[in-house]
Design an enzyme around this catalytic site. Sequence first.
Site: not given
Ligand code: NAD
Ligand code: TYD
Length: 350
Positions: A13, A132-134, A158, A162, A289
């Site tokens: 993503f 991540t902020d998590e 998770y 991280k 959750r």
């Molecule tokens: P995502 O799950 O959409 O994508 C992860 C990508 O990493 C995929 O393309 C997957 O194929 C690849 N991948 C997974 N395991 C792998 C491995 N062992 N070797 C090589 N490639 C591998 O994740 P995202 O939401 O795009 O998040 C990207 C980064 O940003 C992550 O490090 C996540 O912790 C961080 N992040 C995400 C968010 C969010 O809201 N999505 C917020 C803050 C930080």
């Molecule tokens: P998510 O998109 O999984 O991100 P994160 O857990 O990393 O914050 O979830 C966002 C918020 O939405 C979180 O508080 C969990 C909640 N959630 C639901 O209520 N229903 C759902 O089906 C999912 C996937 C998440």
Amino acid sequence: MKKHIFITGGAGFIGSHVVRLFVDKYADYQIVNLDALTYAGNLENLKDVAEKPNYIFEKVDITDYEKVDFLFKKYQPCGVIHLAAESHVDRSITDPFVFIRTNVLGTCNLLHCAKELWKGDFDGKRFYHVSTDEVYGALENDGTFFTEETKYQPHSPYSASKAGSDHFVRAYHDTYGLPIVISNCSNNYGSHHFPEKLIPLAINNIKLKRSIPIYGKGENVRDWLFVDDHAAVIDVIFHNGKNGDTYNIGGNNEWTNIDLIRLLCKIMDKKLGRTEGESEKLITFVTDRAGHDLRYAINSQKLQKELGWKPSLQFEEGLEKTVDWYLANEKWVENVTSGEYQKYYKKMYS
Ligand code: NAD
Ligand code: TYD
């Protein structure tokens, strides 16, 4: 010779937005996307840049040290932007070990290969870890925020994985002098988001008139940032962030899950020509959750003051754009929900 930059997780993503931005903006960089193409990785996300001369794709699992080491030797990158990770909290509750392997061991493999390649000559080198902020745990509803000084207190497998990776990145800086920078970002939303996460899942379910599962009472709060804003600030931090520093990134945009879903229902009723209130009826409260963090909220003043960054988009506008993208890309959603894309790329790259 062009500078090679590794972007890991570029088929996911956020990674796909970062790859697109770098390939389009920096013709003098050779961007090498390292991705294992797990269920979350999809080369469809990058079809508009796939043929560009400054883009290379390497299918690699970052837990495989030999293969990663081979690629560092082959391309001699001067920069790494590391996004590859297992990223979904619910999956980490059912299978923590894949998170430990990819997020901790995978990150260590990359750090070690960078250290071995750069051999103390760190001029012009940078290892950027996207986190991540998590890792900070959860806030109460008391108006406080995560700052860069907030103690790490992760709750889910998770966020713990991280946090572990963040510690290793700092350890490689403090022990070996590896030039690093880390950012900890709040929840992202936007196009190409895998529909297991709240916003794309809800968009898809609303479209198909399926129930929208809301955990607990929907009172948990997240701070949402548009993914293009995240990609843009990753560019700023990669080029201008201070060596060894951490930057918090947030949207200054807190929403309870239930209010967010109600807004989304309203937007979608309008777009789909439904009567207002129709989609809200799909909301279904389900079992909470395990260990569900109550609230995330980011103080991003350091970033704003030092690097002059702030989010560009209002939430309603970003959400509308996101809905428009999902409605215009039904095939993408169908492919990722059916796993069709994996069959195709498995054939191409096996
Ligand atoms: P995502 O799950 O959409 O994508 C992860 C990508 O990493 C995929 O393309 C997957 O194929 C690849 N991948 C997974 N395991 C792998 C491995 N062992 N070797 C090589 N490639 C591998 O994740 P995202 O939401 O795009 O998040 C990207 C980064 O940003 C992550 O490090 C996540 O912790 C961080 N992040 C995400 C968010 C969010 O809201 N999505 C917020 C803050 C930080
Ligand atoms: P998510 O998109 O999984 O991100 P994160 O857990 O990393 O914050 O979830 C966002 C918020 O939405 C979180 O508080 C969990 C909640 N959630 C639901 O209520 N229903 C759902 O089906 C999912 C996937 C998440």
